[in-house]
Each structure stands twice: as C-alpha cells, then as structure tokens.
Design a protein around this motif. Structure first.
Motif, PDB file in Angstrom:
ATOM      1  N   GLU B 112      34.972  41.789  36.763  1.00  9.26           N
ATOM      2  CA  GLU B 112      33.659  41.202  37.092  1.00  9.26           C
ATOM      3  C   GLU B 112      33.742  39.681  37.086  1.00  9.26           C
ATOM      4  N   GLU B 114      36.343  37.905  37.694  1.00  7.49           N
ATOM      5  CA  GLU B 114      37.194  37.432  38.800  1.00  7.49           C
ATOM      6  C   GLU B 114      36.595  37.739  40.163  1.00  7.49           C
ATOM      7  N   SER B 115      35.433  38.335  40.191  1.00  6.81           N
ATOM      8  CA  SER B 115      34.810  38.686  41.464  1.00  6.81           C
ATOM      9  C   SER B 115      34.607  37.428  42.317  1.00  6.81           C
ATOM     10  N   PRO B 116      35.060  37.438  43.575  1.00  8.61           N
ATOM     11  CA  PRO B 116      34.908  36.256  44.427  1.00  8.61           C
ATOM     12  C   PRO B 116      33.464  35.781  44.527  1.00  8.61           C
TER      13      PRO B 116
END
Lengths: 590, 189
Positions: B112, B114-116
């Motif tokens: 979550e 690291e979500s772009p």
C-alpha cells in the motif's frame, strides 16, 4: 418360560446390535457428534514484474450462528455485542432468524476470534475464510479480475489461473457436542490445506499507473466513453501495461472498465488496418515505397463511392505518401493489385480472426469474413479497415510483427509462477513465427516513420526517439448494417525507437471528440512511450531521432535565487485544420 | 536325600554332626580326595529359603500385575510427555500463525505504501509538481561531442541571452535541426 423367551429375545437382539450391526450404529453415533470444518487454502498472490504486490489474500474467520439450537438469544447477543462491536438488538435479530446458518461477523483479528471462542456460546461456531485485497487499488483491475465471496476467480487472470491460484482446500474433522462446543479429548482428523501458487505478471505497475493517468486524462478531455492502451515489450511480447478505462455514465467519473476492453471489445479498426495491405504488397513486390499512384477524387466500386478523408483533385502520391497521408483510394488501388485472396491470407496470417495467445477470459478473435463471403465492394472496404472486426490486442500484435522484422511474437501476461514453497518458475516464452521478410518489415517501418514525420500521426513523436506508427479513425457499426452517427473509434499504434524497436503500443478511444486517432490517441501514445523509454533506459536514436519528433522550441524564463534562467522548451505541434469524412465535415479543435 | 554308604557310616559314628560337618566325612574308597581349599569357607546355602523366593517370582499373577502396573506407568509417562509436546507444538503453531499473519499484514502495508497512486499523491502534496514540458538532451556520440559554439550558432539571437547554463539550451540545437514540418499536410482518413 415366558421370562426365558423374553430374555432370550433380548439376548439375541443384544448380540445383533453389538456384533452384526455394531458398525452401522457406531457410525451413526459418530455422525451425531463429528463435524467437518473446511480449511480453505490460502489463495496465491499476484505480483507485477518487479515484485510489487497487486493482489493477495488475508485469512479471516467467519462467525456463524445456528439460531435453531440457540435457546437464549438475548443473553448470547448481550455477550457477543461488545466483542463484535455491534448493537445487542441487531445481533439478537440475527440469532432469532429461522435459519441454521447465519454469518454474524467476519473477523480479521485473531484476538477477537479467540475472545469469542472463550465465550463458549452454544450455537456459535467459527469457520476459516479469506479476503482478497488489492493494495494498489483498482490498478489493472480489468486485467487482474475479481474473485467471488467464496474466493473463486470469476474474471480476468483470477479466473484464467483460478486452479493454480486456489491451491487445495483441507479439512478438519472434530467431535463436537450438540451445542457446537468441541468435545474435550475427542478425536480430531486434520488434512492440511495446500496454499495456491502465486503469479508474477509482465505488467509494470508504475508504467501501468502512468498509462492509466495519460489515457484517463485524454478520455476526459476528449469526452470519450472509454479507452484502452497496451504497451508490449517488442522482442518478447510481454504486456508491460494494459489500461482499460471507461466513464461511468451515472456519475461521469472515470473508472476502471468492467472488462479488459483491449481483448474483448471488437471494433472496425479503420486505417491502422492498412499495414496489412501494405505488408502484403511489399512482400509480394507489388509496390515499393516509391511506387507512384494516381489518386482520383473518389472511386466507385460495386455502386459504392470511396473517397479520402480530405477533398482533393486527381493527385500523384508515392506508396509512402499513401500510407503517411492515409489515402483510402491509394490503399484500395494497392489492394486491387494484390487481389482479394492474397489480402485475406495476410489478414489471417497477421493474427486477425485468431486468438492472440493471451487466452484471456472473454477475449474475442474478432470478425473476419472468409473471402468467399466478400461482397463486390469488399476489396474496397476491407483493405482500409472496414468490414472487419478486431481487438486492440490484435492491432498491437500486428504492429509488433512489423517492429520485430516480420516475425510474429505471441503476447503474454504471466511471466512466472511462484510455488507455495516460494520457488519461482519462469514460464517458457511461446515461439514466434515469421510472417514476412525482414526487408519488407524494414521498408514498411520507414514508410510508417513518415506517418509521424509529416503524415497523420504528427502528435505521436517522442523527443529523442524515432517513431513509426499508424493512425486510425473508424466509424462504429450500429449493429443494423449502418453506423452510429458521429460515433468514431480513434486508434494509434506504433513502436520506438524505429531503427531498433524496444516498445510497441496501441491506444484507442471510443466516441472521442475530435474523433481522429492522430488527434486523441497519438498524444497518449507519445506520453506513455516517452515515460516507458526513459524508465527502461532505452538509448535515444542516433541524431536525436529521425522522425522530426522533437517539437518546435519556444523560449522560457524562470526565476531562480541568483537571477533569471532562460532557455527553450518544446511546444505542442500544430494541429490539422478542416477535414471531410464520409459522414460530413468535421473541424479539429486546437 | 538318599543316604549313601559313606554317609551311613558317618551317622553311626557321630550322628549329631552329620549336617554341620560334612567335610570331615571320610572319602569313599576308590575316590581320590579333592584338595581342601586354603581360603575361607563359602557361605552355606539354605535351599528351602531360596525355593520360597523363586516361588513368589514365578507366580504368574504377580508378574502380570507388576508388568501391568509398570506398563500403565510407562504409558502414563509417555502420554504426559506426548501431551506436553503437543501443547508446545500447539503454542509454536500459534506463534507461527501469528508471525505469518503479521508478515502478510506487513507485506500488504508495504504494498500500500509503495502504491504509485499514493506516492504521486504525496509528491504533489509536498509540492513536487510535474513540469509543464520536458526538454530531452540529444544523444551525443562518444568522441564527437557537440561544441557550445555549434550549439549557439543554430539558435536564434535571443536564445544566447541569459545564462549559458540555462536548462534546455544544450538540447535546443539538435532539436531545432530535427524539427519537422510540425503541422501535417493532410489529416488522416
């Protein structure tokens, strides 16, 4: 005497019960107290090509009530309410339903579950389950798919690879009292569940996000109803990004499309289909890039009038100019020299009317008429992308064949599988097949570069890189033999760098305005390919790109602490003016 | 005991001492006398008492009881050991399950974070806005660098104003050379 007979009968019955029928009675008794609890296997996760998590399952425990054996619903509800965090009244209402199976809670916290178990309430049991989570939100959702309440894949890759992802469920047989309480010291048979296999996709999550953003912005800007964008690794056919977006009519908000439109949506491709005609003509030596054609203002075929998208008199165009300017009449002239049979063979050979190799659930093979069923005017409509139904995935596959020097490389979405023990197994890449010669592909590539240099695709250039591509603008059939008024499908497909292709992409927009592939799809192609080429460290083309892709520069001034900086930045290239389509006159916006 | 010829003679001579001093009995004729041991005399056996002890041990009932009790004790001990092992195993399973759960929670949390979408949102929130346009530097072949003189010669006069290190200035000449016609000659069909 009678007593002896009675006792004798009883003795015989006793012997029968204890010896002959003992097995049946024992199993009946055991069935009364044993209960089989299914142990669901942990579903495999789905990762992107860099190991970023796209979907995973977390275990949870369902709290199940059997109201038929609960006699003190009020007191049990009072005990359950503070632990479940719900009102006593709502739980009591559930506990008094006329049912033997009511799920009154789904617990993710093991401590809460333990607390409930300690209460030891009759008629309350616990069942292990799992919950599917997507930490990246709806990113690539139409590709990944969904699972149902039972944790079974129902769409997308979740469905396609359901057997692998699901693993094998286990079970636990325990002896329980009628109240649902496990008997102390009772027998317990445990069959462990085998966790599912995980998938490593070819999707690149950051690129997928950028593609979603660029496509979404263009959909909203052009008031399109939906759009797709697919980026392939040219050499391997790996799908790096597959964006499918649509506009929710009720809220006018951009959402992930309900399905993978790139594989399921069939449409008439329009002018992008001309690469089929040109590849066959080049391969057979019917044309060279410099072959000249006389293009009349219009062309009559079997009573149908064909014309170009712009008004002109009789003009002379080379084959390269025919495809760069997307001349319908020039393309039909080439197709007539080629012949219907040869064109039909090339259509099939380039993957139209056939599965793409992704085997995606619900994927369409498109609609390709057998040459025997062609109408008299089909030699005019088919080579320019009418009368044929394709998917965006098939279009990008065809363009990828050109990028690969005439070799068709099947696309794929799954890169590797990861076993329950964490062992990674790379999947073998499917073998490609040669469709036309390297020379043909090279000639066609140079012709397609002109599309971006001074043809219909001038909004597709990528600064620093040479680009080859083709635009397409096609009317959308209404399903009754006609076309939807002002309904167009805009497409751009291409690859870069043209001299040494690394990435191939396609962008489509449905019902966009302006409707042209060169106006709405080409800019999206340029934006996402620019990001992708930089992201993968692809060297720029010699001389900074041969397609004139670098836009004109305009001066700029920026304030910095020690003064002003001046320099030059590129600006958007100019846009075409007024054009005429078969449905009337349309003016492109700025 | 069956009396022998020798023992009968000894009883006649000294009947009282027949049991307590058998060594003093004369050897029967024709049988050579064994040499008398020099060491102390071994302890005397009491055959009747020995027979009584062996009888107790040979009693099958008692042996069975002892065996059963011993077996029960061994089974009890083994059961206790097994149960304690099971308890320990259950605890370890629980700890393992908790750790696995924690690992999955952390894996989810990392994904979550690291979500772009989240990173872009935070970047924009912190003021990291995307530039309105980007100027790409052209590829410069090794051993054949583009000189500044050549750069500025291709630029319009106004381009040389300002700082020489202006961003975009390096990429401008090549870009200008490559600039295509811009507007297309014809729209597509």
């Amino acid at each position: 005497m009678a007593v002896i007979v009675v006792f004798g009968a009883l003795a015989i019955r006793l012997v029968m019960v204890q010896t002959i029928s003992s097995g049946a009675y024992a199993s009946l008794g055991e069935a009364e107290v044993t209960s089989q609890v299914p142990l669901p296997a942990e579903r495999g996760a789905i990762y992107d090509r860099t190991g970023e998590l796209l979907a995973m399952s977390l275990p949870r425990t369902d709290v199940i009530a059997d109201p038929l054996i609960i006699h003190h619903a009020a007191s049990e509800a009072a005990a359950l309410a503070p632990v479940l965090g719900e009102s006593v009244a709502s739980i009591e209402a559930e506990l008094t339903q006329h049912s033997g199976y009511v799920v009154i809670g789904r617990m993710e916290d093991e401590q809460v579950t333990s607390e409930l178990e300690r209460l030891g309430l009759p008629g309350i049991t616990f069942s292990p389950a799992s919950e599917r989570l997507t930490p990246a939100g709806a990113l690539a959702e139409p590709v990944i798919g969904q699972v149902n309440a039972d944790g079974q894949g129902i769409a997308g890759l979740e469905y396609q690879y359901n057997q692998l992802l699901s693993g094998s469920s286990g079970s636990e047989i325990v002896q329980m009292a009628p109240g649902g309480i496990p008997l102390p010291g009772g027998s317990r048979v445990l069959r462990q569940a085998v966790p599912g296999t995980s998938l490593e996709l070819t999707i690149d999550a950051p690129l997928q996000y950028v593609t979603d953003q660029a496509l979404g912005a263009e959909i909203m800007k052009s008031h399109a109803t939906s759009g797709t964008a697919v980026i392939l690794d040219t050499r391997t056919g790996a799908v790096l990004a597959m964006a499918n977006l649509s506009v929710d009519k009720a809220t006018n908000q951009l959402v992930e499309a309900p399905s993978n439109l790139a594989s399921t949506q069939v449409y008439e491709p329009g002018s992008v289909f001309k690469i089929v005609t040109f590849s066959a003509a080049l391969q057979d030596g019917i044309i060279t890039p410099d072959t000249m054609f006389t293009i009349p203002p219009d062309l009559m075929l079997a009573g149908w009038r064909f014309h170009d998208a712009w008004s002109h008199g009789t003009i002379q165009l080379s084959a390269t100019q025919v495809i760069a300017q997307s001349s319908n009449i020039g393309t039909i002239e080439i197709a007539e020299r080629l012949g219907a049979d040869r064109l039909a063979r090339q259509i099939t050979a380039m993957g139209f009317g056939r599965p793409t190799g992704l085997h995606f659930p619900g994927a369409s093979v498109g609609i390709v008429n057998p040459v025997a069923n062609w109408s008299a005017s089909a030699i005019g409509s088919t080579p320019i992308g009418q009368d044929t139904g394709v998917t965006a995935m098939q279009v990008v596959d065809a363009m990828n064949t050109v990028a690969n020097g005439g070799r068709f490389v099947p696309p794929h979405l799954v890169r590797a599988i990861i076993g329950p023990d964490g062992t990674l197994h790379r999947l073998p890449e499917a073998k490609g097949r040669r469709l036309f010669s390297r020379t043909t592909a090279s000639e066609l590539t140079r012709m397609l570069e002109q599309v971006v240099i001074d043809g219909t695709g001038v909004k597709a250039p990528i600064p620093g890189y040479s680009v080859a591509g083709k635009t397409g603008t096609a009317q959308i059939p209404n399903g009754h033999g006609g076309y939807i008024p002002n309904g167009y499908m805009a497409t751009f497909t291409g690859f870069a760098p043209a001299e040494n292709p690394v990435l191939t992409a396609v962008v489509t927009l449905d019902h966009a305005w302006p409707p042209y592939g060169g106006s709405v799809a080409a800019p999206v192609f340029s934006e996402v390919m620019r990001y992708a080429l930089h992201s993968y460290g692809v060297p720029t083309s010699p001389g900074g790109g041969i397609t004139g892709g670098t836009p004109r520069l305009v001066p700029f001034t920026a304030s910095v602490p020690d003064g002003n900086l001046t320099g030059y930045v590129p600006r958007e290239p100019a846009v075409p003016g007024s054009i005429t389509t078969s449905s009337g006159s349309v003016t492109e916006g700025p | 005991m069956t009396p022998t010829a020798g023992s009968g003679t000894a009883e006649k001579r000294h009947p009282v001492a027949r049991a307590s001093s058998p060594a003093r009995m004369p050897h029967p004729r024709g049988i050579p006398a064994s040499p008398r041991p020099n060491g102390p005399r071994p302890a005397l056996l009491h055959p009747r008492a020995s027979r009584r002890r062996l009888g107790l041990l040979r009693s099958p009932g008692i042996v069975a009881v002892v065996l059963i009790l011993g077996s029960l004790l061994a089974v009890g001990a083994a059961q206790a050991y097994l149960v304690s092992g099971q308890v320990r195993l259950a605890r370890l399973d629980q700890i393992l399950s908790q750790d696995q759960r924690q690992h999955r929670d952390l894996e989810l949390k990392v994904a979550e974070l690291e979500s772009p979408a989240r990173i872009v949102h935070l970047a924009l929130h912190d003021g990291l806005v995307e530039p309105p346009s980007i100027t790409d530097l052209p590829q410069v072949p090794l051993g054949n660098p583009v000189t500044r003189h050549a750069d500025t010669s291709a630029l319009p006069a106004s381009a040389t104003a300002g700082k020489s290190s202006a961003p975009g200035a390096h990429g401008a000449p090549a870009a200008l050379k490559q600039a295509g016609p811009g507007a297309p000659k014809k729209p597509e069909g």
